[in-house]
Design an enzyme around this catalytic site. Structure first.
Site, PDB file in Angstrom:
ATOM      1  N   PRO A   1      38.164  21.306 115.937  1.00 37.57           N
ATOM      2  CA  PRO A   1      38.612  22.699 115.765  1.00 37.57           C
ATOM      3  C   PRO A   1      37.773  23.684 116.568  1.00 37.57           C
ATOM      4  CG  PRO A   1      37.652  21.830 113.725  1.00 37.57           C
ATOM      5  CD  PRO A   1      37.751  20.684 114.673  1.00 37.57           C
TER       6      PRO A   1
ATOM      7  N   GLU B   1      33.104  16.463 107.656  1.00 36.66           N
ATOM      8  CA  GLU B   1      32.610  17.742 108.174  1.00 36.66           C
ATOM      9  C   GLU B   1      32.531  17.772 109.696  1.00 36.66           C
ATOM     10  OE1 GLU B   1      31.876  20.763 106.557  1.00 36.66           O
ATOM     11  OE2 GLU B   1      33.097  19.613 105.160  1.00 36.66           O
TER      12      GLU B   1
ATOM     13  N   ARG C   1      56.248  13.560 126.640  1.00 38.97           N
ATOM     14  CA  ARG C   1      57.572  14.037 127.059  1.00 38.97           C
ATOM     15  C   ARG C   1      57.580  14.511 128.504  1.00 38.97           C
ATOM     16  NH1 ARG C   1      58.304  19.395 126.840  1.00 38.97           N
ATOM     17  NH2 ARG C   1      60.521  19.370 126.351  1.00 38.97           N
TER      18      ARG C   1
ATOM     19  N   ASP D   1      61.418  24.622 130.011  1.00 36.74           N
ATOM     20  CA  ASP D   1      60.866  24.872 128.684  1.00 36.74           C
ATOM     21  C   ASP D   1      60.118  26.191 128.619  1.00 36.74           C
ATOM     22  OD1 ASP D   1      61.463  22.484 127.543  1.00 36.74           O
ATOM     23  OD2 ASP D   1      59.565  21.544 128.073  1.00 36.74           O
TER      24      ASP D   1
HETATM   25  N1  ADE Z   1      40.382  18.616 113.291  1.00 36.54           N
HETATM   26  C1  ADE Z   1      40.428  19.508 112.285  1.00 36.54           C
HETATM   27  N2  ADE Z   1      41.027  20.647 112.653  1.00 36.54           N
HETATM   28  C2  ADE Z   1      41.394  20.486 113.963  1.00 36.54           C
HETATM   29  C3  ADE Z   1      42.039  21.317 114.905  1.00 36.54           C
HETATM   30  N3  ADE Z   1      42.448  22.556 114.623  1.00 36.54           N
HETATM   31  N4  ADE Z   1      42.241  20.817 116.138  1.00 36.54           N
HETATM   32  C4  ADE Z   1      41.811  19.575 116.456  1.00 36.54           C
HETATM   33  N5  ADE Z   1      41.190  18.749 115.606  1.00 36.54           N
HETATM   34  C5  ADE Z   1      40.972  19.196 114.363  1.00 36.54           C
END
Ligand code: ADE
Length: 249
Positions: free
Chosen positions: A90, A117, A154, A169
């Site tokens: 993330p 975590e 794709r 697209d």
């Molecule tokens: N793991 C947890 N949240 C994530 C996200 N937003 N993008 C990629 N991997 C993740």
């Protein structure tokens, strides 16, 4: 293209990989998709893959050894491929269409999916890219990897029935896609724009281009930053801006 996903939950991929386009890509020999469960490289009789953080704090971290061993296993199986190793994170760079296009040109992609975590920092030395699906936190990297695999596969030549459709697209042209209509021409008073039924291809193209730009201007103005606009596009935008200001006042 070869794709390996390194995950503790390989069965999560059964759904998307068993259906429609992904399945067709595999059947046509365009995609060789494998899952590697790194639990098999876990430590001790409990095949441990996570541990508490040094320095204290909440939550568990993925240990380095199982992920390094999973990568060594893939390397042994495919010693000669050029690999791009993508960490699902993330805190990574936000995924977008340009990345999907870059990935689709690679020979071998490896997606590392974490849980808990996060990862022991040394895991990052294995990867070429750290990528996020968006600004929110998922329970693991699998859903993010599925989305990225889908958007990438794709684009492989021969995967979509109609090659043109990937090029028109939303996002691939830098604009959102224009509206589409099919029969009936009038549905409960909601009418298809006349121009689309005119048979005049020049006018239809112009209408589509204008509607694409309009959608992008109102919904995603950020996508127009840095774009060089033609004189005609500038005039359209000025017109919408005027209409918008009048409506507001
Ligand atoms: N793991 C947890 N949240 C994530 C996200 N937003 N993008 C990629 N991997 C993740």
């Amino acid at each position: 293209m070869k794709i390996d996903v390194v995950t503790l939950f390989p069965e999560m991929f059964d759904g998307p990989m068993g259906h429609s386009i992904m399945n067709r890509a595999a059947e046509r020999g365009l995609l060789d998709f494998n899952r590697v469960n790194f639990r098999q490289f876990g430590l001790g009789k409990h095949q441990m893959v996570d541990d508490t953080p040094y320095g204290g704090g909440a939550g568990m971290l993925l240990k380095p050894e199982p992920l390094f061993d999973a990568m060594a296993h893939i390397e042994e199986q495919h010693p000669s491929t050029k690999k791009r190793v993508i960490l699902m994170d993330p805190a990574g760079k936000p995924f977008n269409q340009k990345m999907a296009e870059d990935f689709s040109k690679e020979e071998h992609l490896i997606f590392l999916c974490g849980h808990y975590e996060g990862y022991d920092e040394r895991v990052r030395s294995l990867v070429t890219d750290e990528v996020s699906l968006g600004d929110y936190v998922l329970t693991g990297g699998e859903l993010a990897a599925m989305v990225m695999v889908d958007a990438t596969v794709r684009l492989l030549p021969g995967v979509l029935g109609n090659a043109v459709s990937a090029e028109t697209d939303s996002h691939s042209s830098g604009l959102l896609e224009h509206p589409h209509y099919t029969r009936p021409a009038d549905y409960k008073g909601m009418k298809v724009p006349e121009v689309l039924m005119s048979g005049n291809h020049g006018l239809i193209e112009e209408w589509r281009h204008k509607e694409s730009l309009k959608r992008t201007f109102f919904r995603r103005p950020d996508m127009l930053e840095g774009r060089v606009l033609t004189k005609q596009e500038q005039e359209w935008i000025a017109e919408w801006q005027r209409d918008f200001n009048e409506d507001e006042s």
